[in-house]
Design a protein around this motif. Structure first.
Motif, PDB file in Angstrom:
ATOM      1  N   MET A   1      48.473  33.626 115.700  1.00 43.20           N
ATOM      2  CA  MET A   1      47.116  33.142 115.559  1.00 43.20           C
ATOM      3  C   MET A   1      47.093  32.067 114.477  1.00 43.20           C
ATOM      4  SD  MET A   1      44.799  36.558 116.032  1.00 43.20           S
ATOM      5  CE  MET A   1      43.388  35.583 116.410  1.00 43.20           C
ATOM      6  N   ALA A   2      45.934  31.804 113.922  1.00 39.89           N
ATOM      7  CA  ALA A   2      45.808  30.801 112.858  1.00 39.89           C
ATOM      8  C   ALA A   2      46.508  31.296 111.596  1.00 39.89           C
ATOM      9  CB  ALA A   2      44.338  30.520 112.575  1.00 39.89           C
ATOM     10  N   GLU A   3      46.788  30.390 110.694  1.00 38.70           N
ATOM     11  CA  GLU A   3      47.470  30.750 109.451  1.00 38.70           C
ATOM     12  C   GLU A   3      46.706  31.838 108.709  1.00 38.70           C
ATOM     13  OE1 GLU A   3      48.813  28.735 105.265  1.00 38.70           O
ATOM     14  OE2 GLU A   3      48.498  27.443 106.992  1.00 38.70           O
ATOM     15  N   GLY A   4      47.425  32.865 108.304  1.00 39.20           N
ATOM     16  CA  GLY A   4      46.816  33.948 107.545  1.00 39.20           C
ATOM     17  C   GLY A   4      46.162  35.019 108.400  1.00 39.20           C
ATOM     18  N   LEU A   5      46.209  34.881 109.719  1.00 45.66           N
ATOM     19  CA  LEU A   5      45.610  35.867 110.620  1.00 45.66           C
ATOM     20  C   LEU A   5      46.675  36.469 111.511  1.00 45.66           C
ATOM     21  CD1 LEU A   5      42.433  33.955 111.833  1.00 45.66           C
ATOM     22  CD2 LEU A   5      42.546  35.714 110.081  1.00 45.66           C
ATOM     23  N   MET A   6      46.482  37.726 111.893  1.00 42.79           N
ATOM     24  CA  MET A   6      47.365  38.368 112.853  1.00 42.79           C
ATOM     25  C   MET A   6      46.547  39.325 113.703  1.00 42.79           C
ATOM     26  SD  MET A   6      49.419  41.207 110.641  1.00 42.79           S
ATOM     27  CE  MET A   6      49.382  40.486 109.023  1.00 42.79           C
ATOM     28  N   THR A   7      47.086  39.637 114.861  1.00 42.54           N
ATOM     29  CA  THR A   7      46.457  40.584 115.758  1.00 42.54           C
ATOM     30  C   THR A   7      47.293  41.846 115.757  1.00 42.54           C
ATOM     31  OG1 THR A   7      45.648  38.812 117.162  1.00 42.54           O
ATOM     32  CG2 THR A   7      45.711  41.000 118.122  1.00 42.54           C
ATOM     33  N   ILE A   8      46.637  42.994 115.639  1.00 40.22           N
ATOM     34  CA  ILE A   8      47.323  44.278 115.677  1.00 40.22           C
ATOM     35  C   ILE A   8      46.762  45.063 116.855  1.00 40.22           C
ATOM     36  CG2 ILE A   8      47.778  46.437 114.461  1.00 40.22           C
ATOM     37  CD1 ILE A   8      47.343  44.859 111.839  1.00 40.22           C
ATOM     38  N   ARG A   9      47.638  45.546 117.700  1.00 40.60           N
ATOM     39  CA  ARG A   9      47.216  46.356 118.844  1.00 40.60           C
ATOM     40  C   ARG A   9      47.617  47.805 118.568  1.00 40.60           C
ATOM     41  NH1 ARG A   9      48.107  44.650 124.938  1.00 40.60           N
ATOM     42  NH2 ARG A   9      46.963  42.945 123.991  1.00 40.60           N
ATOM     43  N   PHE A  10      46.669  48.717 118.750  1.00 45.92           N
ATOM     44  CA  PHE A  10      46.913  50.135 118.514  1.00 45.92           C
ATOM     45  C   PHE A  10      47.130  50.845 119.843  1.00 45.92           C
ATOM     46  CE2 PHE A  10      44.465  48.607 114.938  1.00 45.92           C
ATOM     47  CZ  PHE A  10      45.214  49.077 113.866  1.00 45.92           C
ATOM     48  N   GLY A  11      47.862  51.955 119.788  1.00 46.75           N
ATOM     49  CA  GLY A  11      48.135  52.724 120.986  1.00 46.75           C
ATOM     50  C   GLY A  11      46.904  53.401 121.546  1.00 46.75           C
ATOM     51  N   ALA A  17      40.569  53.578 114.954  1.00 48.48           N
ATOM     52  CA  ALA A  17      39.476  54.077 114.117  1.00 48.48           C
ATOM     53  C   ALA A  17      40.002  54.629 112.803  1.00 48.48           C
ATOM     54  CB  ALA A  17      38.678  55.136 114.873  1.00 48.48           C
ATOM     55  N   THR A  18      41.123  55.335 112.852  1.00 46.34           N
ATOM     56  CA  THR A  18      41.709  55.898 111.635  1.00 46.34           C
ATOM     57  C   THR A  18      42.140  54.801 110.678  1.00 46.34           C
ATOM     58  OG1 THR A  18      42.458  57.875 112.794  1.00 46.34           O
ATOM     59  CG2 THR A  18      43.575  57.347 110.730  1.00 46.34           C
ATOM     60  N   VAL A  19      42.821  53.792 111.189  1.00 49.32           N
ATOM     61  CA  VAL A  19      43.302  52.698 110.339  1.00 49.32           C
ATOM     62  C   VAL A  19      42.125  51.931 109.732  1.00 49.32           C
ATOM     63  CG1 VAL A  19      44.510  50.477 110.363  1.00 49.32           C
ATOM     64  CG2 VAL A  19      45.542  52.470 111.444  1.00 49.32           C
ATOM     65  N   LEU A  20      41.114  51.634 110.539  1.00 49.13           N
ATOM     66  CA  LEU A  20      39.957  50.890 110.025  1.00 49.13           C
ATOM     67  C   LEU A  20      39.168  51.708 109.011  1.00 49.13           C
ATOM     68  CD1 LEU A  20      38.700  49.138 113.283  1.00 49.13           C
ATOM     69  CD2 LEU A  20      39.797  48.056 111.306  1.00 49.13           C
ATOM     70  N   ALA A  33      42.924  42.645 104.791  1.00 47.40           N
ATOM     71  CA  ALA A  33      41.562  42.848 105.283  1.00 47.40           C
ATOM     72  C   ALA A  33      41.615  42.966 106.801  1.00 47.40           C
ATOM     73  CB  ALA A  33      40.674  41.682 104.882  1.00 47.40           C
ATOM     74  N   MET A  34      40.999  44.010 107.345  1.00 38.40           N
ATOM     75  CA  MET A  34      41.005  44.217 108.793  1.00 38.40           C
ATOM     76  C   MET A  34      39.587  44.371 109.307  1.00 38.40           C
ATOM     77  SD  MET A  34      44.122  46.693 109.776  1.00 38.40           S
ATOM     78  CE  MET A  34      44.339  47.742 108.362  1.00 38.40           C
ATOM     79  N   GLU A  35      39.357  43.782 110.453  1.00 39.55           N
ATOM     80  CA  GLU A  35      38.076  43.924 111.132  1.00 39.55           C
ATOM     81  C   GLU A  35      38.336  44.152 112.607  1.00 39.55           C
ATOM     82  OE1 GLU A  35      35.242  40.851 110.612  1.00 39.55           O
ATOM     83  OE2 GLU A  35      35.348  40.890 108.431  1.00 39.55           O
ATOM     84  N   GLU A  36      37.423  44.854 113.238  1.00 36.19           N
ATOM     85  CA  GLU A  36      37.514  45.055 114.670  1.00 36.19           C
ATOM     86  C   GLU A  36      37.305  43.708 115.370  1.00 36.19           C
ATOM     87  OE1 GLU A  36      35.702  48.169 117.936  1.00 36.19           O
ATOM     88  OE2 GLU A  36      35.137  48.324 115.831  1.00 36.19           O
ATOM     89  N   TRP A  37      38.014  43.510 116.481  1.00 31.91           N
ATOM     90  CA  TRP A  37      37.924  42.251 117.229  1.00 31.91           C
ATOM     91  C   TRP A  37      36.487  41.994 117.658  1.00 31.91           C
ATOM     92  CZ3 TRP A  37      41.164  38.330 118.023  1.00 31.91           C
ATOM     93  CH2 TRP A  37      40.805  37.375 118.978  1.00 31.91           C
ATOM     94  N   GLN A  38      36.032  40.772 117.504  1.00 31.36           N
ATOM     95  CA  GLN A  38      34.690  40.369 117.910  1.00 31.36           C
ATOM     96  C   GLN A  38      34.776  39.413 119.100  1.00 31.36           C
ATOM     97  OE1 GLN A  38      31.867  41.573 116.350  1.00 31.36           O
ATOM     98  NE2 GLN A  38      33.303  42.842 115.208  1.00 31.36           N
ATOM     99  N   ALA A  39      33.874  39.554 120.046  1.00 27.06           N
ATOM    100  CA  ALA A  39      33.838  38.647 121.196  1.00 27.06           C
ATOM    101  C   ALA A  39      33.642  37.205 120.709  1.00 27.06           C
ATOM    102  CB  ALA A  39      32.700  39.041 122.135  1.00 27.06           C
TER     103      ALA A  39
END
Length: 108
Positions: A1-11, A17-20, A33-39
């Motif tokens: 993704m853009a610099e400083g951003l990454m996508t994490i996919r959970f099983g 929910a636990t991680v967030l 810093a983590m946030e749930e994906w936004q449309a």
């Protein structure tokens, strides 16, 4: 993704929910810093505006020792999220720790 951003996919949604819910996380001595994906999210166009911090209340008088009073006190810093386990179970009266969501843009 853009610099400083990454996508994490959970099983599972439960893992996500636990991680967030249990952050903030520190990776390689850096706050993650983590946030749930936004449309309609466009990488590189948004900045982090909120973060979770732990607020400590050492020497808290006994008359303020209930969840509602503690949350009211820390609401001056941001949105109270949860008491830590020790505070929630009243294992150390007089010292409370609360996870609070703060607006990093206006508070810093």
């Amino acid at each position: 993704m853009a610099e400083g951003l990454m996508t994490i996919r959970f099983g599972t949604g439960e893992e996500q929910a636990t991680v967030l819910a249990t952050g903030p996380w520190v990776v390689a001595d850096q706050l993650l810093a983590m946030e749930e994906w936004q449309a309609d999210f466009t990488p590189g166009t948004q900045t982090v505006s909120r973060t979770m911090v732990w607020v400590r209340l050492p020497g808290l008088p006994l008359e303020y020792w209930d969840r509602a009073a503690i949350f009211e006190i820390v609401a001056a810093a941001g949105r109270p999220v949860e008491l830590d386990g020790v505070s929630n179970e009243w294992r150390r009266i007089g010292y409370a720790r609360v996870r609070v969501e703060v607006d990093a843009v206006t508070r810093i």
